[in-house]
Scaffold this motif. Sequence first.
Motif, PDB file in Angstrom:
ATOM      1  N   UNK A 165      26.400 -62.655  27.565  1.00 57.94           N
ATOM      2  CA  UNK A 165      27.133 -61.615  26.874  1.00 57.94           C
ATOM      3  C   UNK A 165      27.354 -61.978  25.410  1.00 57.94           C
ATOM      4  N   UNK A 166      27.919 -61.043  24.655  1.00 59.70           N
ATOM      5  CA  UNK A 166      28.259 -61.320  23.249  1.00 59.70           C
ATOM      6  C   UNK A 166      29.272 -62.448  23.151  1.00 59.70           C
ATOM      7  N   UNK A 167      30.167 -62.528  24.133  1.00 59.65           N
ATOM      8  CA  UNK A 167      31.144 -63.618  24.128  1.00 59.65           C
ATOM      9  C   UNK A 167      30.446 -64.966  24.260  1.00 59.65           C
ATOM     10  N   UNK A 168      29.414 -65.046  25.135  1.00 61.49           N
ATOM     11  CA  UNK A 168      28.646 -66.284  25.254  1.00 61.49           C
ATOM     12  C   UNK A 168      28.001 -66.637  23.919  1.00 61.49           C
ATOM     13  N   UNK A 169      27.399 -65.626  23.283  1.00 63.14           N
ATOM     14  CA  UNK A 169      26.712 -65.853  22.014  1.00 63.14           C
ATOM     15  C   UNK A 169      27.671 -66.368  20.952  1.00 63.14           C
ATOM     16  N   UNK A 170      28.827 -65.716  20.835  1.00 62.44           N
ATOM     17  CA  UNK A 170      29.809 -66.139  19.846  1.00 62.44           C
ATOM     18  C   UNK A 170      30.319 -67.548  20.135  1.00 62.44           C
ATOM     19  N   UNK A 171      30.501 -67.869  21.410  1.00 61.22           N
ATOM     20  CA  UNK A 171      30.982 -69.200  21.789  1.00 61.22           C
ATOM     21  C   UNK A 171      29.981 -70.279  21.403  1.00 61.22           C
TER      22      UNK A 171
END
Length: 347
Positions: A165-171
């Motif tokens: 997800x985008x959250x994974x990418x940002x992390x």
Amino acid sequence: MPASYLLFFFAGLGTFNGVALSVYLLWRQPVRPAQCWLAALVLMLSLRTGKSVLFYFWPDITKLVLQVGLTACFFIGVCLIGFVRAWLDPDGRQTRRDPAIALGLLVLSIGLGVAYPYTEHVRLWAGPVWFSIQAVWLACILASTGLFLRAPRPTPSTRAANTLTRAHLATVIAGVAVIWLAYATAGLTSYIVGALSFSLVLYLSIAVLLARRTAPPVAEPYRDRRIAPADAEAALRALDALMVSEGAYKDPQLTLARLARRLNMPQARLSQLLNDNLKTAFKPYLARIRVEAAKQLLREQAGASMDDVAEASGFLSASSFHRTFNKLEGTTPAAWRKAQFRVEAVS
């Protein structure tokens, strides 16, 4: 002395677990391009921090280890860019050449390492090479951040084609930035801080991921809102690819929640997709796919036992296989197979 042991333990354990995580990412099915890039990124970070741990506790270690660590450090940025680009392009239409470019850079870096080894060019590696790697690493972080901020919101088709997800990418981007900052400021703190930062980022990421998986699902109000036809068609294609092409039905523990996670789709939305567009619930849908797979095996593998057919089709047991098959086809698997061979013999 106990403090040194603890320092070595936490820094070294992070490196070891990073390598283990990269292997797991390559082993976990289905393996997507972004997942491969993430595995390579974690491996490069592990090699870099592993070199830091060894050099911090054994300063007289061979220069070859330092050369490998610095080479891996260069590829942290390369792998980060590859990961972000693959996430933005899950179908691989614009990123097919990225692995070849990375391989070319690897061959070039190895060639330069052979031509100018660390053992004979200490000033070169400790000076210009190290600062250049730091600059490239930072440039890749900034470029990845820019790509992330300009990325459009994922559609159902791109969400289904990507398990991250985008959250994974940002992390991931933030974690790599933290590690870069730790190494960039090592002169003001300590050289081991980079390795400790990697361990901290790794363990925090795993903890957050586990917390998200164990958290109760949040109900979403899809009941009174139909899925748009274009979105439903894209989601159904992704569902068919996962179930049939990748054989997700073979997992005897497959549930609606697990399938929704693999599709990166809320459970309620997947249930609505099946009900509104296929006019069925999850269990009948799964049973039909498994029975169709069993029928194909019964036709193609005349010598296969019923236990083998049941297992290959995703059924938990032969009894559940016979019960489901009989319910949907109105006959037993053995009788169905005999009828097929009888028809072929007559024709």
